[in-house]
Design a protein around this motif. Structure first.
Motif, mmCIF file in Angstrom:
data_model
loop_
_atom_site.group_PDB
_atom_site.id
_atom_site.type_symbol
_atom_site.label_atom_id
_atom_site.label_comp_id
_atom_site.label_asym_id
_atom_site.label_seq_id
_atom_site.Cartn_x
_atom_site.Cartn_y
_atom_site.Cartn_z
ATOM 1 N N THR A 154 74.483 71.727 17.960
ATOM 2 C CA THR A 154 74.709 72.572 19.131
ATOM 3 C C THR A 154 76.184 72.745 19.465
ATOM 4 N N HIS A 155 76.435 73.832 20.154
ATOM 5 C CA HIS A 155 77.773 74.034 20.725
ATOM 6 C C HIS A 155 77.732 73.879 22.242
ATOM 7 N N GLU A 156 76.556 73.474 22.765
ATOM 8 C CA GLU A 156 76.416 73.297 24.208
ATOM 9 C C GLU A 156 76.851 71.879 24.575
ATOM 10 N N MET A 157 78.114 71.741 24.903
ATOM 11 C CA MET A 157 78.655 70.401 25.141
ATOM 12 C C MET A 157 78.017 69.742 26.370
ATOM 13 N N GLN A 158 77.753 70.567 27.378
ATOM 14 C CA GLN A 158 77.154 70.003 28.584
ATOM 15 C C GLN A 158 75.786 69.390 28.267
ATOM 16 N N PHE A 159 75.026 70.098 27.452
ATOM 17 C CA PHE A 159 73.711 69.612 27.052
ATOM 18 C C PHE A 159 73.855 68.276 26.308
ATOM 19 N N ALA A 160 74.788 68.240 25.364
ATOM 20 C CA ALA A 160 75.015 67.016 24.598
ATOM 21 C C ALA A 160 75.378 65.870 25.537
ATOM 22 N N LYS A 161 76.233 66.182 26.496
ATOM 23 C CA LYS A 161 76.683 65.166 27.453
ATOM 24 C C LYS A 161 75.511 64.620 28.266
ATOM 25 N N ASP A 162 74.651 65.526 28.720
ATOM 26 C CA ASP A 162 73.570 65.130 29.632
ATOM 27 C C ASP A 162 72.389 64.486 28.916
ATOM 28 N N VAL A 163 72.052 65.009 27.756
ATOM 29 C CA VAL A 163 70.766 64.657 27.161
ATOM 30 C C VAL A 163 70.883 63.692 25.984
ATOM 31 N N ALA A 164 71.957 63.794 25.222
ATOM 32 C CA ALA A 164 72.041 63.035 23.968
ATOM 33 C C ALA A 164 72.032 61.531 24.219
ATOM 34 N N THR A 165 71.413 60.809 23.274
ATOM 35 C CA THR A 165 71.565 59.357 23.277
ATOM 36 C C THR A 165 72.687 58.979 22.320
ATOM 37 N N LYS A 166 72.945 59.897 21.393
ATOM 38 C CA LYS A 166 74.043 59.667 20.454
ATOM 39 C C LYS A 166 74.675 61.008 20.104
ATOM 40 N N VAL A 167 75.982 61.042 20.065
ATOM 41 C CA VAL A 167 76.679 62.266 19.689
ATOM 42 C C VAL A 167 77.447 61.987 18.399
ATOM 43 N N ILE A 168 77.300 62.927 17.450
ATOM 44 C CA ILE A 168 78.018 62.781 16.188
ATOM 45 C C ILE A 168 78.965 63.961 16.061
ATOM 46 N N PHE A 169 80.240 63.669 15.909
ATOM 47 C CA PHE A 169 81.210 64.749 15.730
ATOM 48 C C PHE A 169 81.543 64.857 14.248
ATOM 49 N N MET A 170 81.249 66.014 13.679
ATOM 50 C CA MET A 170 81.519 66.218 12.254
ATOM 51 C C MET A 170 82.695 67.144 12.069
ATOM 52 N N ASP A 171 83.478 66.837 11.030
ATOM 53 C CA ASP A 171 84.610 67.703 10.721
ATOM 54 C C ASP A 171 84.822 67.718 9.213
ATOM 55 N N LYS A 172 84.885 68.880 8.643
ATOM 56 C CA LYS A 172 85.148 69.064 7.207
ATOM 57 C C LYS A 172 84.260 68.196 6.325
ATOM 58 N N GLY A 173 82.995 68.122 6.654
ATOM 59 C CA GLY A 173 82.036 67.454 5.768
ATOM 60 C C GLY A 173 81.952 65.948 5.933
ATOM 61 N N VAL A 174 82.658 65.376 6.884
ATOM 62 C CA VAL A 174 82.500 63.941 7.152
ATOM 63 C C VAL A 174 82.237 63.718 8.636
ATOM 64 N N ILE A 175 81.663 62.548 8.942
ATOM 65 C CA ILE A 175 81.491 62.198 10.343
ATOM 66 C C ILE A 175 82.807 61.611 10.838
ATOM 67 N N GLU A 176 83.427 62.321 11.735
ATOM 68 C CA GLU A 176 84.731 61.905 12.224
ATOM 69 C C GLU A 176 84.550 60.789 13.256
ATOM 70 N N GLU A 177 83.572 60.957 14.106
ATOM 71 C CA GLU A 177 83.382 59.970 15.162
ATOM 72 C C GLU A 177 81.946 60.043 15.665
ATOM 73 N N GLU A 178 81.353 58.903 15.973
ATOM 74 C CA GLU A 178 80.032 58.939 16.587
ATOM 75 C C GLU A 178 79.914 57.868 17.646
ATOM 76 N N GLY A 179 79.042 58.116 18.611
ATOM 77 C CA GLY A 179 78.890 57.145 19.691
ATOM 78 C C GLY A 179 78.079 57.736 20.816
ATOM 79 N N SER A 180 78.056 57.035 21.922
ATOM 80 C CA SER A 180 77.334 57.537 23.079
ATOM 81 C C SER A 180 78.084 58.753 23.631
ATOM 82 N N PRO A 181 77.392 59.588 24.403
ATOM 83 C CA PRO A 181 78.086 60.755 24.961
ATOM 84 C C PRO A 181 79.351 60.355 25.706
ATOM 85 N N GLU A 182 79.272 59.223 26.369
ATOM 86 C CA GLU A 182 80.450 58.803 27.124
ATOM 87 C C GLU A 182 81.617 58.500 26.197
ATOM 88 N N ASP A 183 81.317 57.753 25.121
ATOM 89 C CA ASP A 183 82.361 57.444 24.140
ATOM 90 C C ASP A 183 83.046 58.703 23.667
#
Lengths: 267, 243
Positions: free
Chosen positions: B196-225
């Motif tokens: 998704t590109h809905e950041m607010q949704f990710a912030k509110d609903v996700a239990t885990k957020v994964i940020f991907m960049d150029k084919g690798v996982i750059e960072e993952e963690g709780s929405p707060e992280d």
């Protein structure tokens, strides 16, 4: 040439020989209709199976079988689209005369069927390609097999997309069945030739034939357009196509949708 | 911690010379809502399509309930356990709303017509589309179509639903409706992976957020992280564009 006497002779021929003309019309319509229906069935079978893409996980045996099948289908389609139906008719009739011992009308129906089958395969293939890949993915994502997807989701849409081209094929068959009079299939053209031969009014006889053919094709075009309109009404948001020839409906929303433009044949 | 429902291990995927995924690892537990975020072309959708076997990765493994699905024999059965919702909705154009929801139940789960219809109506009700059950799917608005698509996926009772940018093709007014439905499903414990590109949704609903960049996982963690204390500069740069 088109003076009063000409038209008087035409009317004369039409009324005097209306029985044999009607007989010819009946054969022409029967042959065209049967040919189109069998051709469509062939086209659905060949076009449909040719368009199935095997999964990456499929066994190598089934991949090989599919490849061989595709080659055979392609050869069939190219041969029947690449040679004149007149030649096909004459060749097949005489070649298989001693095998089947068939009448010209049966042979003619056979030839027009497999000839139409080749064109229909391509029309159906085009229709299938005009269905958005998203439809396939949606069906597969729900766990449906490629066969189930093809027959419940893809083909119904493909037939609808290709309907103008399918109908057009019928109109073409009404006209083009005339070449089969070469094997003395007793269609309208054959009857007209006989009338011309016995009256010596060649121009007038063939003019009458042309008029009858025109009435037949126009009637069919009108009926087909009606059916098409009704089909569109069911799914309201699909834009309507303008003519029955070569035009295609473009289904809603998907911008990627291609048109179905089967190659028209020239006899 | 409970056993992972999906465990993705070292997934590599290339299209020709272009390597889209360069070794992806993550886990999804039952009840998780995992949001994959990142710029276009970072490989989020490809990752999702690998899970559903629409793409075949060259390397790596995807374990679902400890079974490597990349070696699975019965792909169709597996796919019926993993629902998918597409960016372009992909409702079957030749069917009514109800039929859209019924067809797979009949063909895949071999349910009876009546049972399938009841199930379909139940889930259509859930997404607020019951009144449209007999409408032709092509007459609906985008938001309505997407809600039907969600109901269609729910009807076969998958263990997890993959959402591939479910709101990207919608106009802003309709985005809310669809997100609302997704939020409700999340609160009922449905496991989801959402690109998704809905950041607010990710912030509110996700239990885990994964940020991907150029084919690798750059960072993952709780929405707060991720949203309040992003560690990597690339994540910070990406998120700055959304604030």
């Amino acid at each position: 040439m088109f003076n009063q006497k000409f038209f008087a002779t035409c009317i004369d021929i039409a009324s005097k020989y209306h029985a044999s003309l009607l007989l010819g019309v009946r054969v022409t319509i029967m042959v065209a209709l049967t040919g189109t229906i069998i051709g469509l069935a062939l086209g659905l079978l060949i076009g449909g199976t040719r368009a199935i893409k095997l999964d990456i996980q499929a066994s190598s045996t089934s991949k090989t079988i599919k490849k061989i099948y595709d080659v055979i289908a392609t050869v069939y389609i190219e041969i029947f689209r690449g040679t004149p139906m007149m030649v096909q008719g004459a060749f097949i009739y005489y070649a298989l005369l001693h095998v089947f011992n068939w009448t010209p009308n049966v042979a003619g129906t056979f030839v027009i069927s497999i000839n139409t089958g080749a064109y229909m395969s391509e029309i159906i293939r085009g229709g299938i390609q005009s269905v958005d890949v998203g439809q396939v993915e949606a069906a597969r994502s729900l766990g449906m097999s490629s066969m189930q997807t093809m027959f419940t989701v893809i083909l119904p849409q493909a037939i609808k997309n290709a309907f103008p081209a399918i109908g057009n094929e019928f109109v073409v068959n009404i006209k083009d069945s005339s070449v089969l009079s070469i094997i003395s299939m007793t269609d309208l053209m054959y009857q007209s030739s006989r009338i011309a031969g016995s009256t010596y009014h060649f121009t007038e006889s063939y003019f009458v034939a042309a008029c009858v053919y025109l009435v037949l094709t126009l009637t069919c075009s009108i009926i087909l357009r009606h059916i098409e309109k009704r089909m569109n009404k069911v799914a309201t948001s699909i834009p309507q196509s303008d003519t029955t020839t070569e035009s295609q409906k473009i289904a809603p929303k998907s911008e990627k949708k291609q048109r179905v433009l089967p190659k028209r044949r020239k006899k | 911690m409970s056993e992972a429902l999906i465990r993705v291990e070292n997934i590599h995927k290339s299209f020709g010379h272009l390597e889209v995924l360069k070794g992806i690892n993550f886990e999804v537990h039952k009840g998780d809502v995992v949001c994959l975020i990142g710029s276009s072309g970072s490989g989020k959708s490809t990752m999702l399509r690998c899970i559903n076997l629409f793409e075949q990765p060259e390397k790596g493994a995807i374990y679902v309930n400890d079974e490597n699905v990349l070696e699975s024999q019965d792909v169709n059965y597996y796919r019926s356990k993993v629902g998918m919702v597409f960016q372009a909705f992909n409702l079957f154009n030749n069917m009514s709303v109800l039929k859209n929801c019924v067809i797979a139940q009949k063909k895949v789960l071999k349910r009876k017509e009546k049972e399938a219809e009841e199930q379909a109506l139940y889930f259509l009700d859930k997404v607020g589309m019951r009144d449209f059950a007999y409408a032709s799917s092509s007459t609906l608005s985008g938001g309505q179509q997407q809600r039907v698509a969600i109901a269609r996926a729910l009807c076969i009772e998958p263990e997890i639903i993959l959402f591939d940018e479910p709101t990207s093709a919608l106009d802003p007014e309709m985005v809310g409706d669809v997100l609302e439905v997704m939020k409700r499903l999340a609160s009922e414990g449905l496991t989801m992976i959402v690109v998704t590109h809905e950041m607010q949704f990710a912030k509110d609903v996700a239990t885990k957020v994964i940020f991907m960049d150029k084919g690798v996982i750059e960072e993952e963690g709780s929405p707060e992280d991720i949203f309040t204390h992003p560690k990597k500069p690339r994540t910070q740069e990406f998120l700055r564009k959304f604030i």
